[in-house]
Design a protein around this motif. Structure first.
Motif, PDB file in Angstrom:
ATOM      1  N   PRO A  42       0.949  -1.165  -0.052  1.00 20.62           N
ATOM      2  CA  PRO A  42      -0.076  -0.011  -0.266  1.00 20.62           C
ATOM      3  C   PRO A  42       0.918   1.331   0.051  1.00 20.62           C
ATOM      4  O   PRO A  42       1.625   1.565   0.893  1.00 20.62           O
ATOM      5  CB  PRO A  42      -0.826  -0.229   1.275  1.00 20.62           C
ATOM      6  N   PRO A  43       0.635   2.126  -0.996  1.00 16.88           N
ATOM      7  CA  PRO A  43       1.495   3.236  -1.122  1.00 16.88           C
ATOM      8  C   PRO A  43       1.245   4.381   0.153  1.00 16.88           C
ATOM      9  O   PRO A  43      -0.121   4.457   0.582  1.00 16.88           O
ATOM     10  CB  PRO A  43       1.314   3.772  -2.549  1.00 16.88           C
ATOM     11  N   SER A  44       2.223   5.087   0.554  1.00 17.82           N
ATOM     12  CA  SER A  44       1.964   6.098   1.500  1.00 17.82           C
ATOM     13  C   SER A  44       1.137   7.518   0.798  1.00 17.82           C
ATOM     14  O   SER A  44       0.806   8.286   1.551  1.00 17.82           O
ATOM     15  CB  SER A  44       3.085   6.300   2.162  1.00 17.82           C
ATOM     16  N   ALA A  45       1.671   7.674  -0.548  1.00 11.64           N
ATOM     17  CA  ALA A  45       1.180   8.837  -1.017  1.00 11.64           C
ATOM     18  C   ALA A  45       0.053   8.462  -2.090  1.00 11.64           C
ATOM     19  O   ALA A  45      -0.025   7.188  -2.332  1.00 11.64           O
ATOM     20  CB  ALA A  45       1.932   9.449  -1.833  1.00 11.64           C
ATOM     21  N   VAL A  46      -0.597   9.405  -2.884  1.00  8.66           N
ATOM     22  CA  VAL A  46      -1.393   9.006  -4.019  1.00  8.66           C
ATOM     23  C   VAL A  46      -0.290   8.511  -5.224  1.00  8.66           C
ATOM     24  O   VAL A  46       0.578   9.146  -5.601  1.00  8.66           O
ATOM     25  CB  VAL A  46      -2.165  10.166  -4.688  1.00  8.66           C
TER      26      VAL A  46
END
Length: 332
Positions: free
Chosen positions: A38-42
């Protein structure tokens, strides 16, 4: 009534402090599949050649990506990219960590090429912008409407390839242009079903003029009658459509937007609370304080103290209203 109007999307993007950063390029061939944490940013990815299947946690069906397509992942969800269904994915992290000359490779050959990166936002972005968007936005590239997105991607490609002076800065600005056009295109294609809250209101021909007027003059003492006149409908019609589309009454929205502006000034500057009150449409410090505490649960002075205390530690305090409520990265 004739009134200056402004762009709420521009206001929100400015308020949340949008920045972008590109990743290394991904080249894939043959049979391949990658799994991403899961990415921490868009996250954004654009298909420059070939295609793949995109699978996102919580999204029931895979999304087929063709050449020219882009997607935005607005939630921190794990996802996979694969040449076909049924392949066991390998973790993407080590693939990107072993990239050479700005290119990560998976599989055999060069059937597909991707560029990607991330958009970072300030602390209020989740409630103000991201929560009113679907978890994944897929924008097909082979449409007339996507011409500007294709242009931005071609320019990004050229900058990455040529590595001219200040190319990193140029690509970051081009990525922001791409983000705005992706959001515009998404709203134009999907309409009211594309979002919720204030963003959905922008797709409503009755609600949008009222939203734009409030953003143009947030300190004005707006009434529902004035806003209805701008929208060219009755007060009852505007009130009903605004509530249905945005989820709040027009004046409740105005209050929340004023408090957002006030919290932004409390975070970023040293203006007195009385000065901020006048700037955002409250006649006195006490009036702002009452509204601020009602919406956020804290007074403006308490909020500022918490911000400064938190910044002396690890992160900024996240209290605030809900309108809906750098460095290279390792994965494309």
């Amino acid at each position: 009534m004739s009134v200056q109007q402004t762009d709420p999307l521009e206001d929100i993007l400015a308020l949340v402090g949008t920045t972008s950063r590109l990743s290394v390029r991904l080249v894939a061939g043959g049979e391949w599949a990658l799994s991403y944490e899961p990415p921490s940013a868009v996250k954004f990815v654009a298909v420059r050649r070939g295609g793949c299947l995109l699978g996102v946690d919580g999204v029931p069906e895979p999304i087929e990506l063709a050449e020219g397509d882009c997607f935005l992942l607005t939630r921190p969800r794990a996802f996979t990219m694969a040449s076909r269904p049924g392949l066991r994915p390998v973790p993407a992290g080590p693939i990107f960590a072993s990239a050479t000359d700005g290119v990560a490779r998976v599989g055999t050959g060069e059937d597909a090429v991707f560029i990607g990166g991330r958009f970072d936002f300030g602390e209020r972005a989740r409630e103000l912008l991201l929560d009113v968007l679907p978890p994944v936005i897929h924008v097909p590239g082979r449409t007339t409407e996507a011409a500007t997105v294709r242009w931005a991607l071609e320019q990004i490609d050229a900058e990455l390839r040529d590595q001219s002076l200040a190319s990193t800065l140029v690509t970051e600005h081009l990525a922001l242009i791409m983000l705005i056009h992706l959001l515009r295109l998404h709203l134009a294609v999907a309409g009211a079903s594309a979002a919720s809250g204030w963003l959905a209101g922008l797709t409503d021909p009755i609600v949008a003029p009222a939203l734009q007027a409030m953003h143009a003059r947030p300190a004005h003492t707006w009434t529902v009658a004035e806003l209805a006149e701008i929208a060219a409908v009755s007060r009852s019609t505007l009130a009903a459509r605004f509530k249905q589309s945005v989820g709040q009454s027009p004046l409740d929205y105005l209050t929340c937007w004023r408090i957002e502006l006030a919290t932004d000034r409390l975070r970023r500057g040293d203006d007195t609370v009385a000065t901020i009150a006048r700037m955002v449409g409250y006649g006195s410090e006490s009036t702002l304080s009452n509204a601020f505490k009602r919406v956020t649960g804290a007074s403006p002075r308490e909020y500022r103290r918490r911000i400064r205390t938190a910044r002396g530690g690890q992160s900024a305090h996240r209290a605030g209203p809900a309108l809906a409520r750098t460095g290279s990265i390792s994965e494309s």
